[in-house]
Design a protein around this motif. Sequence first.
Motif, mmCIF file in Angstrom:
data_model
loop_
_atom_site.group_PDB
_atom_site.id
_atom_site.type_symbol
_atom_site.label_atom_id
_atom_site.label_comp_id
_atom_site.label_asym_id
_atom_site.label_seq_id
_atom_site.Cartn_x
_atom_site.Cartn_y
_atom_site.Cartn_z
ATOM 1 N N PHE A 123 2.071 109.163 21.692
ATOM 2 C CA PHE A 123 2.831 109.369 22.923
ATOM 3 C C PHE A 123 3.135 108.031 23.598
ATOM 4 N N THR A 124 2.114 107.197 23.753
ATOM 5 C CA THR A 124 2.314 105.879 24.357
ATOM 6 C C THR A 124 3.196 105.002 23.484
ATOM 7 N N LEU A 125 2.986 105.041 22.179
ATOM 8 C CA LEU A 125 3.806 104.242 21.254
ATOM 9 C C LEU A 125 5.269 104.673 21.308
ATOM 10 N N ALA A 126 5.508 105.964 21.521
ATOM 11 C CA ALA A 126 6.886 106.434 21.646
ATOM 12 C C ALA A 126 7.540 105.811 22.875
ATOM 13 N N PHE A 127 6.822 105.782 23.998
ATOM 14 C CA PHE A 127 7.354 105.159 25.211
ATOM 15 C C PHE A 127 7.629 103.672 24.986
ATOM 16 N N LEU A 128 6.712 102.985 24.327
ATOM 17 C CA LEU A 128 6.894 101.557 24.073
ATOM 18 C C LEU A 128 8.085 101.306 23.153
ATOM 19 N N THR A 129 8.265 102.174 22.164
ATOM 20 C CA THR A 129 9.407 102.044 21.262
ATOM 21 C C THR A 129 10.717 102.252 22.008
ATOM 22 N N LEU A 130 10.744 103.236 22.889
ATOM 23 C CA LEU A 130 11.942 103.466 23.699
ATOM 24 C C LEU A 130 12.234 102.248 24.575
ATOM 25 N N ASP A 131 11.177 101.654 25.132
ATOM 26 C CA ASP A 131 11.346 100.479 25.981
ATOM 27 C C ASP A 131 11.885 99.289 25.187
ATOM 28 N N ASP A 132 11.497 99.185 23.918
ATOM 29 C CA ASP A 132 11.945 98.077 23.071
ATOM 30 C C ASP A 132 13.398 98.211 22.633
ATOM 31 N N THR A 133 13.905 99.431 22.592
ATOM 32 C CA THR A 133 15.190 99.654 21.921
ATOM 33 C C THR A 133 16.303 100.197 22.801
ATOM 34 N N LEU A 134 15.967 100.731 23.985
ATOM 35 C CA LEU A 134 16.986 101.377 24.811
ATOM 36 C C LEU A 134 17.215 100.624 26.119
ATOM 37 N N SER A 135 18.373 100.824 26.686
ATOM 38 C CA SER A 135 18.681 100.286 28.006
ATOM 39 C C SER A 135 17.891 101.050 29.064
ATOM 40 N N ALA A 136 17.981 100.595 30.316
ATOM 41 C CA ALA A 136 17.246 101.250 31.399
ATOM 42 C C ALA A 136 17.628 102.724 31.514
ATOM 43 N N LYS A 137 18.912 103.015 31.482
ATOM 44 C CA LYS A 137 19.377 104.401 31.591
ATOM 45 C C LYS A 137 18.923 105.215 30.385
ATOM 46 N N GLY A 138 19.052 104.638 29.199
ATOM 47 C CA GLY A 138 18.645 105.342 27.996
ATOM 48 C C GLY A 138 17.149 105.579 27.955
#
Length: 482
Positions: A123-138
């Motif tokens: 769950f935490t790794l998913a959030f970190l991956t999203l933070d690494d790859t997506l813009s603020a809105k995404g």
Amino acid sequence: MSTCADRPETPRSDSRPGMLLALALAVLGYQLNATMLSPALPDVMHRLHTTSGLVGLSQTLFFLFAAIGQVTLARLSDYRGRKPMMLLGCFLVIAGDIACAAAPDIGVFLVGRVLQGFSAALFTLAFLTLDDTLSAKGFGRAAGIITAVNGGFAGVDAVFGGWLADTVGFRGIFLAGLVVSVAGTLAVYRTVPATPPTAKGRMDWRGTSLLAIGLTGVLIGLAQGESWGWLSVPTAICVLGGLASLVAFALAGRGARDTVIDTKLLVSRRAWPLLATTVLTLAGAFGALTLTVPLFTQDPQAGYGMSATHSALLFATPAQAIGVIGAPLAGILGPRIGWRRSVVLGSAGSLIAFVVAVPFMTHQWVFAAALAVLGITYNGLSITALNGLAVLSSPDDQKGALPGLNGACFGIGASLGTALASALITVAASGGAHGADRYGPALWASCGLLAVAMVTTVAIKAVPKGAAQPDGGRVAVPAMRG
């Protein structure tokens, strides 16, 4: 602390549907082991010819290693990359599913639950991956979706788990989870980009060990305190020993180059109010929703005398169903009004819901309606924003530290809330309390915890402002400086 300031920038976008689906499947594979098994625990006890104590231990170990896994794998991903750690988490779920599905005895079953629990870091790794790859809105939109998935399918997963237990036995639950986990693993391998590590150096295994021992002592003490006795020697050894280990962890981190989490960050207003809010929010809401409310509504003398199914449908399912909508909405709201404001709104809304619910606990429909509001405030705003804020408040050179520790605080808060509610209900009953008075003190204690959470929420420092990035609004979070 060494950094990776020279690492290549990962291209960001507003949307990566394939990656989001893969992350959702990976998280769901873990989550099904948390939600679907609860109604099947009696079947586990029957088919493995074991005791309720050992079955209860399997749940304790699952949530204990969930806390340890959150801290360890999240921080390790700073040094090894998010994708390798996600794949490791997926393999742990698969191994745990196989062990539990094929378990010939309770010993093998316990090993399987430990492996599954450690994979909570997905769950935490998913959030970190999203933070690494997506813009603020995404990031906001995707974070809300992942939170909704992590909350289950509006209670349907628990009902499905009960049906599987009644028809094919508890092993069917793990076989169903195995199918989802295999699909999630393949999807992660194919669609999640291999982002570069965010930190150089080596993992602080000494600090990690001290933190794991501390969490183990505190969580086991809270989980077993009711059966051992809150003033017993084993409980004191676990709780006090765990706290001593956590103090040693904090002292050992001073001046260390590559610590699990920088002490300066830990004592700053970026971290401690956030962690305290997580613990208090979970202690207040989780303890009430998973213990006090089910016991009260099913009690034929002091409560409504409902069946377990009727109670779940009226007092649990509405908040869970609303949360499936509320979490994505919270993810959209977070980047627009600020994640800290989202946390404040969630805390305030949950507190108001309890302030209404508790005085009217004997009025069935008012009580149910007030608790349903938690689908927006607690399941939606609070859970999504607390996780999102933990990711965005972390310095770039230790991105996995605060989210991992915040994930562990979810387990601490849940254990604390359940233990406190159980103790207050027991004390009220042994003191001769009648009717709703048996459960009133526990619900008022939950309300009090949420009131304190409201105070710590206000103390949280907003995400630091830095130079704007070319991805539409993200900012760089500076490292802590002496």
